[in-house]
Design a protein around this motif. Structure first.
Motif, short mmCIF file in Angstrom:
data_model
loop_
_atom_site.label_atom_id
_atom_site.label_comp_id
_atom_site.label_asym_id
_atom_site.label_seq_id
_atom_site.Cartn_x
_atom_site.Cartn_y
_atom_site.Cartn_z
N ARG A 36 -54.72 -87.47 75.41
CA ARG A 36 -55.79 -88.30 74.85
C ARG A 36 -55.69 -88.45 73.33
O ARG A 36 -56.19 -89.42 72.77
CB ARG A 36 -57.16 -87.70 75.20
CG ARG A 36 -57.47 -87.68 76.68
CD ARG A 36 -58.90 -87.22 76.92
NE ARG A 36 -59.18 -87.03 78.33
CZ ARG A 36 -60.37 -86.73 78.82
NH1 ARG A 36 -61.41 -86.60 77.99
NH2 ARG A 36 -60.56 -86.56 80.12
N HIS A 37 -55.07 -87.48 72.64
CA HIS A 37 -55.10 -87.47 71.18
C HIS A 37 -53.94 -88.28 70.60
O HIS A 37 -52.83 -88.24 71.11
CB HIS A 37 -55.02 -86.04 70.66
CG HIS A 37 -55.18 -85.93 69.17
ND1 HIS A 37 -56.40 -85.99 68.55
CD2 HIS A 37 -54.27 -85.79 68.19
CE1 HIS A 37 -56.23 -85.88 67.25
NE2 HIS A 37 -54.94 -85.76 67.00
N GLU A 61 -64.28 -82.94 74.92
CA GLU A 61 -64.48 -83.97 75.94
C GLU A 61 -63.77 -83.60 77.24
O GLU A 61 -64.32 -83.77 78.33
CB GLU A 61 -63.96 -85.32 75.44
CG GLU A 61 -64.83 -85.94 74.35
CD GLU A 61 -64.21 -87.22 73.78
OE1 GLU A 61 -63.09 -87.58 74.21
OE2 GLU A 61 -64.85 -87.85 72.90
N VAL A 62 -62.55 -83.07 77.11
CA VAL A 62 -61.80 -82.64 78.30
C VAL A 62 -62.54 -81.51 79.01
O VAL A 62 -62.69 -81.52 80.24
CB VAL A 62 -60.38 -82.19 77.90
CG1 VAL A 62 -59.67 -81.54 79.08
CG2 VAL A 62 -59.56 -83.37 77.39
N LEU A 63 -63.02 -80.54 78.24
CA LEU A 63 -63.75 -79.41 78.83
C LEU A 63 -65.04 -79.88 79.51
O LEU A 63 -65.40 -79.36 80.57
CB LEU A 63 -64.06 -78.37 77.75
CG LEU A 63 -62.86 -77.56 77.26
CD1 LEU A 63 -63.21 -76.79 75.99
CD2 LEU A 63 -62.38 -76.59 78.33
N GLU A 64 -65.72 -80.84 78.91
CA GLU A 64 -66.95 -81.37 79.53
C GLU A 64 -66.62 -82.09 80.84
O GLU A 64 -67.36 -81.95 81.82
CB GLU A 64 -67.64 -82.34 78.56
CG GLU A 64 -68.37 -81.64 77.41
CD GLU A 64 -68.87 -82.62 76.36
OE1 GLU A 64 -68.74 -83.84 76.58
OE2 GLU A 64 -69.39 -82.16 75.32
N LEU A 79 -58.86 -83.42 67.21
CA LEU A 79 -58.31 -82.75 68.39
C LEU A 79 -59.37 -81.89 69.07
O LEU A 79 -59.47 -81.86 70.30
CB LEU A 79 -57.11 -81.89 67.98
CG LEU A 79 -56.39 -81.15 69.12
CD1 LEU A 79 -55.82 -82.14 70.13
CD2 LEU A 79 -55.27 -80.27 68.58
N GLU A 80 -60.18 -81.21 68.26
CA GLU A 80 -61.27 -80.39 68.81
C GLU A 80 -62.25 -81.26 69.61
O GLU A 80 -62.73 -80.86 70.67
CB GLU A 80 -62.00 -79.67 67.67
CG GLU A 80 -63.10 -78.74 68.16
CD GLU A 80 -63.87 -78.11 67.02
OE1 GLU A 80 -64.72 -77.25 67.30
OE2 GLU A 80 -63.64 -78.49 65.85
N ASP A 113 -61.92 -71.73 69.93
CA ASP A 113 -61.53 -70.84 68.83
C ASP A 113 -60.05 -71.03 68.48
O ASP A 113 -59.67 -71.00 67.30
CB ASP A 113 -61.78 -69.37 69.21
CG ASP A 113 -63.27 -69.04 69.24
OD1 ASP A 113 -64.05 -69.82 68.67
OD2 ASP A 113 -63.64 -68.02 69.85
N GLU A 114 -59.22 -71.24 69.50
CA GLU A 114 -57.79 -71.42 69.27
C GLU A 114 -57.51 -72.75 68.57
O GLU A 114 -56.58 -72.85 67.76
CB GLU A 114 -57.04 -71.33 70.60
CG GLU A 114 -56.94 -69.89 71.12
CD GLU A 114 -56.65 -69.81 72.60
OE1 GLU A 114 -56.48 -70.88 73.22
OE2 GLU A 114 -56.60 -68.70 73.14
N VAL A 115 -58.30 -73.76 68.86
CA VAL A 115 -58.12 -75.06 68.18
C VAL A 115 -58.43 -74.92 66.70
O VAL A 115 -57.71 -75.46 65.84
CB VAL A 115 -59.03 -76.13 68.82
CG1 VAL A 115 -58.96 -77.44 68.05
CG2 VAL A 115 -58.63 -76.37 70.27
N ILE A 116 -59.49 -74.18 66.37
CA ILE A 116 -59.87 -73.99 64.96
C ILE A 116 -58.76 -73.27 64.20
O ILE A 116 -58.50 -73.56 63.02
CB ILE A 116 -61.18 -73.17 64.88
CG1 ILE A 116 -62.34 -74.00 65.45
CG2 ILE A 116 -61.49 -72.80 63.44
CD1 ILE A 116 -62.64 -75.28 64.72
#
Length: 705
Positions: free
Chosen positions: A456-457, A657-660, A651-652, A378-381
């Motif tokens: 990563r970005h 991917e990081v969260l996974e 970025l999202e 939500d914060e990324v959005i």
């Protein structure tokens, strides 16, 4: 006795075949009844959860399992294979093969198969290629569990073996006890094996299957001393003498074997004593051939008849029956006490939660991770709500000016600045405290996700090409259409000049030290170098006052003149110091002149609009700053569109991917989601699960005939 023994064996063999047929019919669905989970499988699941909850077996886990211990190469793995009716373990000649505990759950089934707790693949134990693959998989898992610099591991490998006629029980094969650490082993290997063995044997309900090599001198055994320490009265120990066929050849006195079997030779006691033969030492031997050889040996052995061994004390089949009977007796005696202990533990944990966290839900680590994951996404959005001013008012213009002066087109730096600004905004959203709703339990996780995602970005490099065209077109336009744009350009120019002037004056103040007012009010003085700098500055200011249109460059003869003037005052100065001071003094003079010119140009729009070339008031700098300002505004809007349309989604994607990756790494989650609240919720979840499975097992145990 031998006659009745043969009759019993024949009947058991017939019964085994009949049971196999019944199980196969059920397996094909002929009876059309729903098969329940077997009792031993339910029990094995309880042990798996307990091993995760109480890995050190300190206080919680007192449920029985058969612990197989013995000196290295004593034949304990071979005994276990005979009980499981399959050559399932890796083998080597004299080399340590068992490097970590292997928990083997034996249960009855229509087909002889094996599978790991965390895998759905079944290994058919009747096929040699599957047996080889199983042994290879066990060896790979063992080596993976051993940490760098170690030889053995305490991490348990769980394996289920099903087959017709198998006795239902749970056995744990431990690394063999050694007396000497050889080359290639870690120095602490011996102590580690001892501590692992003690951890399993100190369970008051564990059945100790003590394996002793009958082909070597009894005095060389280490394991019997260890067993006698852990079970001095022998209430839960079963002693097994292996390689009796070799002992018959090697031992001169039959009384020695008789003393071992009767428990008179070793300083230990046991519930029962058994003598077995586990083959001729050939790794390629099948289980059937080993059984035939064992039965033939015991029928013809004069030594064992001399020792007056009873029929039920020989063969691995009788051993398996005896161990199974002992195992289930211990289970029935201890399982309800264990369930009551966990019931009390659950009550205490629930009370502690209500006292400490009365208004919070009991979220375990995985549930907390899912909650944090949704918050982060939500914060990324919300990054798409960043206004244009974040992209050029400070960072973009400051970066461009610092790297090339106000005339340098910023297309080469814009994407880099945009990415840095996006990082700052992303960090701000991720670390911003949100009042009462903020939960600091997620702070470590969010910080780790932020750092890994930024790593990563990368901002899309193709953006530079489109920015180059847009900025070039914006800089080509040299026509200011109205007074409002003119005033805005002057305001932008004035702010920039004042900012640079302030920075320059700060540098000069550091160079020459405090002025007379600060020296008087705060009683501070100048250093020797600051005095020299101050005298140099005064001399250079005189030069500028005489020639206000002086060039930015200081000629060599002028440097010499300044140096001689200072020497006349008794100040020795280096030419490099003069040039360095001149740079700052001239910069201040230039900025002050530009600021005064900027004020004059406020009323210059009329002359600019009518193209009065002969006018003394030239305001080309205003036009330049207007072009830069317009170019920055267009750049900011372009970057923001790219942010909204592309970069936030990219970025999202990286964040997901990081969260996974974090979700699959249990060690990472334990490291990032910590604290008393998390551990308490984890304990509550585990204890409830254990209690529920224990109660289900007890109910099934009572229903079984």
């Amino acid at each position: 006795q031998l006659k009745y023994q043969r009759i019993l064996e024949r009947l058991e063999k017939e019964n085994k075949e009949l049971r196999k047929l019944v199980l196969q019919k059920d397996d094909k669905g002929i009876h059309q009844r729903k098969l329940k989970k077997s009792l031993i499988d339910m029990y094995s699941e309880v042990l798996d959860i307990l091993s995760d909850y109480d890995a050190s077996y300190n206080t919680q886990d007192h449920l029985p399992r058969v612990v197989v211990v013995g000196d290295q190469s004593a034949g304990k793995t071979s005994v276990l294979e005979m009980i499981a009716q399959a050559r399932i373990f890796p083998r080597g000649s004299g080399e340590m093969m068992t490097r970590s505990p292997v928990k083997v759950t034996l249960s009855e089934g229509p087909h002889h198969v094996a599978l790991f707790k965390d895998s759905s693949r079944e290994f058919d134990l009747t096929k040699e290629e599957d047996l080889a693959a199983l042994r290879n998989e066990i060896e790979i898992r063992m080596r993976k569990s051993v940490k760098e610099g170690c030889t053995v591991s305490a991490e348990t490998i769980s394996l289920n073996v099903k087959g017709p006629g198998l006795q239902r029980m749970v056995l744990v094969d431990l690394p063999g006890v050694i007396s000497t650490v050889t080359s290639g082993m870690a120095p602490d290997t011996k102590d580690t094996i001892f501590s692992i063995s003690k951890a399993y044997m100190q369970n008051p309900n564990a059945i100790i299957l003590c394996i002793q090599d009958g082909s070597v001198d009894a005095e060389r055994s280490i394991v019997t001393d260890l067993v006698s320490q852990m079970d001095p009265h022998g209430k839960r120990t079963i002693f097994v003498l292996t390689k009796v066929d070799l002992a018959e050849k090697n031992v001169a006195s039959p009384n020695r074997i008789q003393q071992i079997i009767e428990g008179k030779l070793f300083p230990m006691k046991a519930l029962g004593y058994f003598a077995v033969v586990t083959g001729k030492g050939n790794n390629a031997e099948s289980i059937e051939s080993i059984k035939d050889y064992e039965e033939e040996f015991f029928q013809n052995s004069k030594l064992l008849k001399t020792c007056m061994l009873k029929a039920h004390q020989v063969t691995t089949r009788n051993l398996s029956l005896a161990v199974s009977d002992c195992f289930w007796k211990m289970v029935r005696e201890s399982v309800e006490q264990q369930a009551d202990a966990f019931k009390a533990t659950r009550f205490n944990l629930e009370t502690e939660w209500k006292n400490n966290y009365p208004r919070l839900r009991e979220l375990d680590r995985n549930e907390l991770f899912e909650k944090a994951k949704n918050e982060i996404l939500d914060e990324v959005i919300s990054l798409s709500q960043v206004t244009p001013k974040h992209w050029y008012m400070t960072p973009l213009w400051h970066r461009v000016y610092t790297h090339g002066g106000p005339t340098a087109p910023p297309f080469l730096l814009s994407a880099r600045v945009a990415w840095e600004t996006l990082q700052e905004e992303f960090s701000h959203f991720m670390t911003e405290k949100k009042g009462k709703e903020h939960d600091d339990i997620f702070d470590k996780l969010k910080q780790a996700v932020k750092e890994e995602s930024i790593k990563r970005h990368k901002w899309n490099e193709r953006a530079e090409d489109s920015l180059r065209v847009i900025q070039h077109n914006a800089l080509e336009d040299r026509s200011i259409s109205d007074k409002q744009q003119w005033d805005a350009a002057i305001h932008f120019m004035e702010d920039t000049l004042q900012s640079r002037l302030k920075d320059t004056e700060s540098v000069i103040e550091d160079m020459v030290g405090p002025d007379w007012k600060k020296r008087w009010l705060y009683w501070v003085g100048r250093t020797k170098e600051q005095n020299i700098r101050n005298e140099t500055k005064n001399e250079l200011e005189k030069m500028i006052k005489c020639n206000e249109d002086h060039a930015a460059y200081l000629a060599n003869d002028e440097v010499t003149t300044v140096r001689k003037n200072l020497e006349a005052k008794g100040v020795a100065v280096d030419p490099c110091l003069i040039k360095d001071t001149w740079h700052q003094v001239y910069r201040r003079h230039f900025l002050r002149t530009a600021l005064s010119h900027c004020n004059l140009c406020r009323r210059g729009f009329y002359y600019y609009q009518r193209h009065f070339v002969d006018s003394e008031l030239e305001c080309n700098d205003v036009v330049l700053f207007w072009r830069i300002q317009r170019m920055l505004a267009i750049t900011a809007n372009t970057l923001r569109q790219q942010l909204t349309n592309t970069e936030v989604r990219r970025l999202e994607k990286n964040v997901k991917e990081v969260l996974e990756d974090f979700a699959e790494d249990s060690d990472k989650k334990v490291k990032l989601l910590t604290g008393k609240r998390v551990q308490l919720a984890e304990d509550l979840k585990k204890v409830r699960e254990i209690q529920e499975k224990l109660e289900a097992f007890i109910e099934a145990l009572h229903q079984e005939k």
